[in-house]
Design an enzyme around this catalytic site. Structure first.
Site, PDB file in Angstrom:
ATOM      1  N   GLU A   1       0.837  -1.204   0.000  1.00 56.14           N
ATOM      2  CA  GLU A   1       0.000   0.000   0.000  1.00 56.14           C
ATOM      3  C   GLU A   1       0.867   1.246   0.000  1.00 56.14           C
ATOM      4  OE1 GLU A   1      -3.865   1.362   0.200  1.00 56.14           O
ATOM      5  OE2 GLU A   1      -2.061   1.942  -0.862  1.00 56.14           O
TER       6      GLU A   1
ATOM      7  N   GLU B   1      12.327 -12.960   2.283  1.00 61.69           N
ATOM      8  CA  GLU B   1      11.768 -14.290   2.560  1.00 61.69           C
ATOM      9  C   GLU B   1      12.322 -15.295   1.567  1.00 61.69           C
ATOM     10  OE1 GLU B   1       7.633 -15.159   2.999  1.00 61.69           O
ATOM     11  OE2 GLU B   1       7.162 -13.239   3.957  1.00 61.69           O
TER      12      GLU B   1
END
Length: 387
Positions: A204, A305
């Site tokens: 966002e 990740e």
């Protein structure tokens, strides 16, 4: 031999304790991690790191009787010279929610997050705190939209999280609540605590300026996997055969975003391919994004990740070690030339946490070979600070 072994054991223990104490002193006396061009810095010097994910920490620390698990992971991480941890600073609705309903918080859960931050500080580990989730796990975007729908807001899908003013208001209130929180243990406001390396938005970027208006001390990132979008259509060929509706280039060009991130799970994304094909993809994926971060975005990058699941066909601990070693080698080689700050393996856990197992869990105390590879990478990345 037994006496000689005890001498070695005591020597190793002394060294680990000394390193942990050194880490604590460095963190408590140092400032905020910053960026300069495509590099992370700390007190004006380069800052390279090896790190890990442990998303579960606040959830577990909510129960004081379980907090030793958080302490154990930070202690083992410090011994492995891991210096950055990424974890959740949200749990919206549902079981053990931090945010029970819009603007209503469970103080008991917040004190669990206070504990996580204080333990990170004690062990010389900096935190990347994620503020929400794109998925329904722990609430996230779907929960915010559900709250707005129940309040009578005209929302049609979970994507209205990004456009509906009511939903965005809920999210902004959460950001403000977390950033201005006074830690009940350290008595330091989150926004003033250098233990926190960065805040991570959900996908966002429109919220980036709001976060910076509250907290100009900390770095800010979006939290993206790295999928290319419409801003550079030719780059879509790098994606693993499908799109997810995000745009690595345009989202990270937002001026308030301080660094880029990528994730990679070739065992899931390319599940029909063999290990060599998956590793070839990893190298292309990392190289492409690093080049774009350096030349187009002009900001540092974090490989935030990656992991190898025990649920994969043909999995073995040695296969995971080979995968991690290959990824770490690429990260180190890229870091030597600047641009990438470090990587965060998914994920570390303590003993006795089977209910959180997702296939990627690593318990350092039970996996000495994997722990050795992780520690070796930590030492190599730390050494880059002085080169």
């Amino acid at each position: 031999m037994a006496y000689f072994g005890r001498i070695i054991s005591f020597s190793v223990l002394f060294l680990l304790v000394a390193l942990a104490c050194e880490a604590r002193v460095l963190l408590q006396s140092s400032g905020f991690v910053q960026t300069r061009n495509t590099q992370f810095t700390l007190n004006g010097s380069p800052f390279f790191f090896n790190g890990f994910n442990s998303y579960w920490m606040m959830n577990v620390a909510t129960d004081p009787s379980q907090r030793s698990k958080v302490s154990d992971v930070f202690s083992q991480a410090a011994a492995a010279r891991l210096s950055v941890c990424r974890t959740w600073a949200f749990n919206d609705g549902g079981t053990q929610a931090l945010q029970i309903s819009p603007g209503v918080y469970d103080e008991r859960v917040f004190q669990g997050l206070d504990f996580v931050i204080s333990e990170a500080r004690k062990n010389g580990v900096r935190l990347i705190l994620s503020l929400s989730n794109n998925y329904k796990d722990f609430g996230g975007r779907p929960q915010y939209v559900s709250w707005a729908r129940n309040a009578g807001a005209p929302v049609n899908s979970d994507d209205d999280f990004y456009t509906n003013e009511v939903v965005k208001g809920y999210y902004k209130n959460h950001v403000k609540k977390v950033l201005t929180r006074i830690n009940t243990i350290t008595r330091v406001a989150y926004k003033d605590d250098p233990t926190i390396m960065a805040w991570e938005l959900i996908n966002e970027p429109k919220m980036a300026s709001f976060v910076k208006s509250i907290d100009s001390n900390h770095l800010l990132t979006v939290g993206m996997e790295g999928f290319y979008g419409d801003s550079m259509p030719e780059k879509k060929a790098i994606n693993p055969g499908y799109q997810v509706g995000t745009d690595f280039i345009s989202n990270h060009l937002i001026k308030e975003i301080d660094f880029s991130t990528i994730h990679a799970y070739p065992d899931i994304w390319l599940s029909g391919k063999d290990d060599s094909s998956q590793m070839a993809f990893m190298l292309r994926w990392t190289t492409s994004h690093l080049n774009d971060s350096e030349t187009i975005i002009k900001k540092p990058m974090v490989f935030s990740e990656f992991g190898k699941s025990s649920k994969d066909p043909g999995y073995s601990p040695s296969a995971r070690d080979s995968f991690l070693n290959a990824v770490y080698t690429n990260i180190y080689n890229f870091a030597r030339n600047g641009g990438i700050g470090g990587g965060l393996v998914w994920q570390l856990m303590a003993e006795g946490m089977q209910s959180y197992d997702d296939g990627y869990e690593i318990v350092l105390s039970q996996n000495p070979s994997t722990s050795g590879i992780i520690t070796q990478q930590s030492n190599k990345m730390i050494a880059l600070d002085h080169i």
